[in-house]
Design a protein around this motif. Structure first.
Motif, PDB file in Angstrom:
ATOM      1  N   VAL A  74      91.272  32.553 -43.493  1.00  0.00           N
ATOM      2  CA  VAL A  74      91.895  31.307 -43.033  1.00  0.00           C
ATOM      3  C   VAL A  74      92.001  31.311 -41.511  1.00  0.00           C
ATOM      4  CG1 VAL A  74      93.973  29.878 -43.076  1.00  0.00           C
ATOM      5  CG2 VAL A  74      93.127  30.906 -45.192  1.00  0.00           C
ATOM      6  N   GLU A  75      92.309  32.450 -40.921  1.00  0.00           N
ATOM      7  CA  GLU A  75      92.346  32.534 -39.459  1.00  0.00           C
ATOM      8  C   GLU A  75      90.976  32.209 -38.868  1.00  0.00           C
ATOM      9  OE1 GLU A  75      95.931  35.737 -38.588  1.00  0.00           O
ATOM     10  OE2 GLU A  75      93.844  36.372 -38.405  1.00  0.00           O
ATOM     11  N   ASN A  76      89.912  32.722 -39.488  1.00  0.00           N
ATOM     12  CA  ASN A  76      88.568  32.399 -39.018  1.00  0.00           C
ATOM     13  C   ASN A  76      88.315  30.895 -39.097  1.00  0.00           C
ATOM     14  OD1 ASN A  76      87.783  34.977 -38.343  1.00  0.00           O
ATOM     15  ND2 ASN A  76      86.473  35.290 -40.120  1.00  0.00           N
ATOM     16  N   ALA A  77      88.769  30.280 -40.193  1.00  0.00           N
ATOM     17  CA  ALA A  77      88.566  28.840 -40.371  1.00  0.00           C
ATOM     18  C   ALA A  77      89.290  28.053 -39.285  1.00  0.00           C
ATOM     19  CB  ALA A  77      89.054  28.415 -41.753  1.00  0.00           C
ATOM     20  N   LEU A  78      90.536  28.414 -38.989  1.00  0.00           N
ATOM     21  CA  LEU A  78      91.298  27.715 -37.955  1.00  0.00           C
ATOM     22  C   LEU A  78      90.681  27.923 -36.580  1.00  0.00           C
ATOM     23  CD1 LEU A  78      94.937  28.476 -39.170  1.00  0.00           C
ATOM     24  CD2 LEU A  78      93.664  26.331 -39.414  1.00  0.00           C
ATOM     25  N   ASP A  79      90.219  29.145 -36.312  1.00  0.00           N
ATOM     26  CA  ASP A  79      89.563  29.406 -35.035  1.00  0.00           C
ATOM     27  C   ASP A  79      88.268  28.608 -34.890  1.00  0.00           C
ATOM     28  OD1 ASP A  79      91.480  31.108 -34.096  1.00  0.00           O
ATOM     29  OD2 ASP A  79      90.438  32.950 -34.637  1.00  0.00           O
ATOM     30  N   ALA A  80      87.658  28.262 -36.030  1.00  0.00           N
ATOM     31  CA  ALA A  80      86.417  27.489 -36.012  1.00  0.00           C
ATOM     32  C   ALA A  80      86.682  25.990 -35.900  1.00  0.00           C
ATOM     33  CB  ALA A  80      85.603  27.778 -37.270  1.00  0.00           C
ATOM     34  N   GLY A  81      87.954  25.608 -35.715  1.00  0.00           N
ATOM     35  CA  GLY A  81      88.289  24.201 -35.535  1.00  0.00           C
ATOM     36  C   GLY A  81      88.383  23.406 -36.814  1.00  0.00           C
ATOM     37  N   ALA A  82      88.624  24.064 -37.931  1.00  0.00           N
ATOM     38  CA  ALA A  82      88.687  23.368 -39.216  1.00  0.00           C
ATOM     39  C   ALA A  82      89.833  22.371 -39.259  1.00  0.00           C
ATOM     40  CB  ALA A  82      88.850  24.378 -40.358  1.00  0.00           C
ATOM     41  N   ARG A  83      89.596  21.235 -39.892  1.00  0.00           N
ATOM     42  CA  ARG A  83      90.643  20.246 -40.161  1.00  0.00           C
ATOM     43  C   ARG A  83      90.989  20.232 -41.639  1.00  0.00           C
ATOM     44  NH1 ARG A  83      93.211  19.423 -35.868  1.00  0.00           N
ATOM     45  NH2 ARG A  83      94.060  17.515 -36.786  1.00  0.00           N
ATOM     46  N   ARG A  84      90.227  20.981 -42.424  1.00  0.00           N
ATOM     47  CA  ARG A  84      90.483  21.092 -43.865  1.00  0.00           C
ATOM     48  C   ARG A  84      90.151  22.513 -44.301  1.00  0.00           C
ATOM     49  NH1 ARG A  84      87.188  21.651 -47.681  1.00  0.00           N
ATOM     50  NH2 ARG A  84      85.414  20.969 -46.413  1.00  0.00           N
ATOM     51  N   ILE A 101      85.132  37.526 -27.323  1.00  0.00           N
ATOM     52  CA  ILE A 101      85.268  38.309 -26.096  1.00  0.00           C
ATOM     53  C   ILE A 101      83.919  38.886 -25.685  1.00  0.00           C
ATOM     54  CG2 ILE A 101      87.673  38.920 -26.500  1.00  0.00           C
ATOM     55  CD1 ILE A 101      86.793  41.554 -27.578  1.00  0.00           C
ATOM     56  N   ARG A 102      83.825  39.226 -24.404  1.00  0.00           N
ATOM     57  CA  ARG A 102      82.597  39.816 -23.871  1.00  0.00           C
ATOM     58  C   ARG A 102      82.883  41.116 -23.126  1.00  0.00           C
ATOM     59  NH1 ARG A 102      80.935  36.859 -27.028  1.00  0.00           N
ATOM     60  NH2 ARG A 102      79.358  35.216 -26.859  1.00  0.00           N
ATOM     61  N   THR A 103      84.035  41.196 -22.454  1.00  0.00           N
ATOM     62  CA  THR A 103      84.387  42.378 -21.669  1.00  0.00           C
ATOM     63  C   THR A 103      85.752  42.874 -22.107  1.00  0.00           C
ATOM     64  OG1 THR A 103      85.516  41.166 -19.904  1.00  0.00           O
ATOM     65  CG2 THR A 103      83.113  41.409 -19.721  1.00  0.00           C
ATOM     66  N   ALA A 104      86.102  44.092 -21.666  1.00  0.00           N
ATOM     67  CA  ALA A 104      87.400  44.668 -22.015  1.00  0.00           C
ATOM     68  C   ALA A 104      88.543  43.830 -21.469  1.00  0.00           C
ATOM     69  CB  ALA A 104      87.489  46.104 -21.485  1.00  0.00           C
ATOM     70  N   GLU A 105      88.321  43.185 -20.307  1.00  0.00           N
ATOM     71  CA  GLU A 105      89.366  42.352 -19.708  1.00  0.00           C
ATOM     72  C   GLU A 105      89.710  41.159 -20.599  1.00  0.00           C
ATOM     73  OE1 GLU A 105      86.761  43.571 -18.067  1.00  0.00           O
ATOM     74  OE2 GLU A 105      87.943  45.092 -16.986  1.00  0.00           O
ATOM     75  N   ASP A 106      88.734  40.696 -21.371  1.00  0.00           N
ATOM     76  CA  ASP A 106      88.972  39.545 -22.246  1.00  0.00           C
ATOM     77  C   ASP A 106      90.012  39.845 -23.322  1.00  0.00           C
ATOM     78  OD1 ASP A 106      87.109  38.100 -20.849  1.00  0.00           O
ATOM     79  OD2 ASP A 106      85.471  38.493 -22.255  1.00  0.00           O
ATOM     80  N   LEU A 107      90.235  41.135 -23.605  1.00  0.00           N
ATOM     81  CA  LEU A 107      91.215  41.510 -24.628  1.00  0.00           C
ATOM     82  C   LEU A 107      92.627  41.057 -24.247  1.00  0.00           C
ATOM     83  CD1 LEU A 107      90.013  45.129 -25.439  1.00  0.00           C
ATOM     84  CD2 LEU A 107      89.785  43.122 -26.902  1.00  0.00           C
ATOM     85  N   PHE A 108      92.856  40.827 -22.959  1.00  0.00           N
ATOM     86  CA  PHE A 108      94.190  40.447 -22.493  1.00  0.00           C
ATOM     87  C   PHE A 108      94.315  38.943 -22.284  1.00  0.00           C
ATOM     88  CE2 PHE A 108      93.310  44.781 -21.119  1.00  0.00           C
ATOM     89  CZ  PHE A 108      94.387  45.446 -21.667  1.00  0.00           C
ATOM     90  N   ALA A 109      93.313  38.183 -22.723  1.00  0.00           N
ATOM     91  CA  ALA A 109      93.350  36.727 -22.550  1.00  0.00           C
ATOM     92  C   ALA A 109      92.797  36.034 -23.789  1.00  0.00           C
ATOM     93  CB  ALA A 109      92.552  36.324 -21.315  1.00  0.00           C
ATOM     94  N   ILE A 110      93.233  36.499 -24.955  1.00  0.00           N
ATOM     95  CA  ILE A 110      92.752  35.930 -26.207  1.00  0.00           C
ATOM     96  C   ILE A 110      93.721  34.840 -26.662  1.00  0.00           C
ATOM     97  CG2 ILE A 110      92.274  36.396 -28.642  1.00  0.00           C
ATOM     98  CD1 ILE A 110      91.464  39.215 -27.823  1.00  0.00           C
ATOM     99  N   HIS A 111      93.197  33.674 -26.928  1.00  0.00           N
ATOM    100  CA  HIS A 111      94.025  32.552 -27.364  1.00  0.00           C
ATOM    101  C   HIS A 111      93.666  32.110 -28.780  1.00  0.00           C
ATOM    102  CE1 HIS A 111      95.627  32.178 -23.318  1.00  0.00           C
ATOM    103  NE2 HIS A 111      94.390  32.252 -22.869  1.00  0.00           N
ATOM    104  N   THR A 112      92.957  32.962 -29.505  1.00  0.00           N
ATOM    105  CA  THR A 112      92.577  32.663 -30.884  1.00  0.00           C
ATOM    106  C   THR A 112      93.271  33.654 -31.812  1.00  0.00           C
ATOM    107  OG1 THR A 112      90.642  34.082 -30.630  1.00  0.00           O
ATOM    108  CG2 THR A 112      90.335  31.729 -30.209  1.00  0.00           C
ATOM    109  N   PHE A 113      93.089  33.471 -33.122  1.00  0.00           N
ATOM    110  CA  PHE A 113      93.729  34.375 -34.079  1.00  0.00           C
ATOM    111  C   PHE A 113      93.072  35.746 -34.083  1.00  0.00           C
ATOM    112  CE2 PHE A 113      95.427  30.483 -36.079  1.00  0.00           C
ATOM    113  CZ  PHE A 113      96.735  30.894 -36.213  1.00  0.00           C
ATOM    114  N   GLY A 114      91.768  35.792 -33.909  1.00  0.00           N
ATOM    115  CA  GLY A 114      91.103  37.088 -33.994  1.00  0.00           C
ATOM    116  C   GLY A 114      89.697  37.025 -33.459  1.00  0.00           C
ATOM    117  N   PHE A 115      88.913  38.014 -33.798  1.00  0.00           N
ATOM    118  CA  PHE A 115      87.540  38.104 -33.332  1.00  0.00           C
ATOM    119  C   PHE A 115      86.622  37.571 -34.435  1.00  0.00           C
ATOM    120  CE2 PHE A 115      89.846  41.992 -31.919  1.00  0.00           C
ATOM    121  CZ  PHE A 115      90.145  41.532 -30.656  1.00  0.00           C
ATOM    122  N   ARG A 116      86.135  36.354 -34.269  1.00  0.00           N
ATOM    123  CA  ARG A 116      85.332  35.724 -35.317  1.00  0.00           C
ATOM    124  C   ARG A 116      84.216  36.678 -35.735  1.00  0.00           C
ATOM    125  NH1 ARG A 116      85.157  31.012 -38.756  1.00  0.00           N
ATOM    126  NH2 ARG A 116      83.018  30.822 -39.414  1.00  0.00           N
ATOM    127  N   GLY A 117      84.172  37.043 -36.996  1.00  0.00           N
ATOM    128  CA  GLY A 117      83.163  37.943 -37.505  1.00  0.00           C
ATOM    129  C   GLY A 117      83.688  39.346 -37.741  1.00  0.00           C
TER     130      GLY A 117
END
Length: 268
Positions: A31-41, A80-96
């Motif tokens: 469900v977190e993946n679905a919400l991160d993907a912009g799901a409306r349903r 994310i792409r770099t280690a620094e991105d770990l401190f600026a995540i605004h989603t539920f998780g890492f898609r995939g």
């Protein structure tokens, strides 16, 4: 953003993978993946307490054929792409990232289609290995079906509770998402029967009605407070409505469910 395989230097800074403790853990990740993907349903279908089947469908952005395959590999992410991105995540998780963890202990089938693609992709994985990959007709979005959960890890399977107990954990997970994202339509079915069905309205009271019924929802009092740098809003019951446990106390920070003793005491 397309899915890529993380470099070892970044992957090593992330925990070894999502921990799938029980069927509710699978539902949470999907469900977190679905919400991160912009799901409306989002639709969640459960059979045999999650042992037999967990199916989560969404109308989000979907994935291309290439991304669908990459998403089943360890440390593949669109977030994310770099280690620094770990401190600026605004989603539920890492898609995939959750998908390979789930696929390693189940029979997983994923059907997905990006909005600009003419056809969808169906990929099947058993015990973590991709066994089928084909082009199929599918609506935009993603559907993940998980069957035979823990079939190759009998120790975990042994410690699962009765179907009613496991479904109770699943229902609580879905309730959290219902309250944190009331604008997203949510349907939860068990053995083909609707348990929760909410059309998706930007109104917390309507979400409470879907989860707990009209009587309790009508008795709740809105709370709203704004301070520099923060805002608090929600619904609470008056002193006439009380329970012996905190099972119906839900606290969210930035739309994420949290269990925090300080916040609980402040609420009380």
């Amino acid at each position: 953003m397309a899915i890529v395989i993380l470099e070892d230097s970044v992957a090593s800074k992330i925990a070894a993978g999502e921990v799938i403790e029980r069927p509710a853990s699978v539902v949470k990740e999907l469900v977190e993946n679905a919400l991160d993907a912009g799901a409306r349903r989002v639709e969640v279908e459960i059979r045999e307490g999650g042992r037999g089947l967990i199916r989560v469908s969404d109308d989000g952005c979907g994935m291309t054929r290439e991304d669908a395959v990459l998403a089943l590999q360890r440390y593949a992410t669109s977030k994310i792409r770099t280690a620094e991105d770990l401190f600026a995540i605004h989603t539920f998780g890492f898609r995939g990232e959750a998908l390979p963890s789930i696929a390693a202990i189940s029979h997983l089938t994923m059907v997905t289609r990006s909005r600009d693609a003419d056809a969808g992709t169906r990929v099947v994985a058993a015990a973590g290995e991709v066994t089928e990959l084909e082009e199929v007709g599918a609506p935009p979005g993603t559907e993940v079906s998980v069957a035979r959960l823990f079939h190759n890890t009998p120790a975990r399977l042994k410690f699962l509770k009765r179907d009613e107990v496991e479904f109770g954990h699943i229902a609580e997970v879905c309730t959290r998402f219902l309250f944190s994202h009331p604008e997203v339509a949510l349907r939860l079915t068990r053995e083909g029967r609707d348990v929760v069905q909410h059309p998706g309205l930007p109104d917390l009271r309507s979400a409470v009605t879907a989860a707990w019924g009209k009587e309790l929802a009508a008795a709740m009092i809105p709370v709203e407070l704004s301070l520099p740098g923060m805002a608090v809003r929600g619904l609470v019951t008056g002193p006439a409505v009380h329970r012996a446990t905190r099972s119906r106390q839900f606290l969210f920070v930035n739309r994420r469910w949290v269990r925090n003793r300080t916040l609980t005491h402040a609420l009380e």
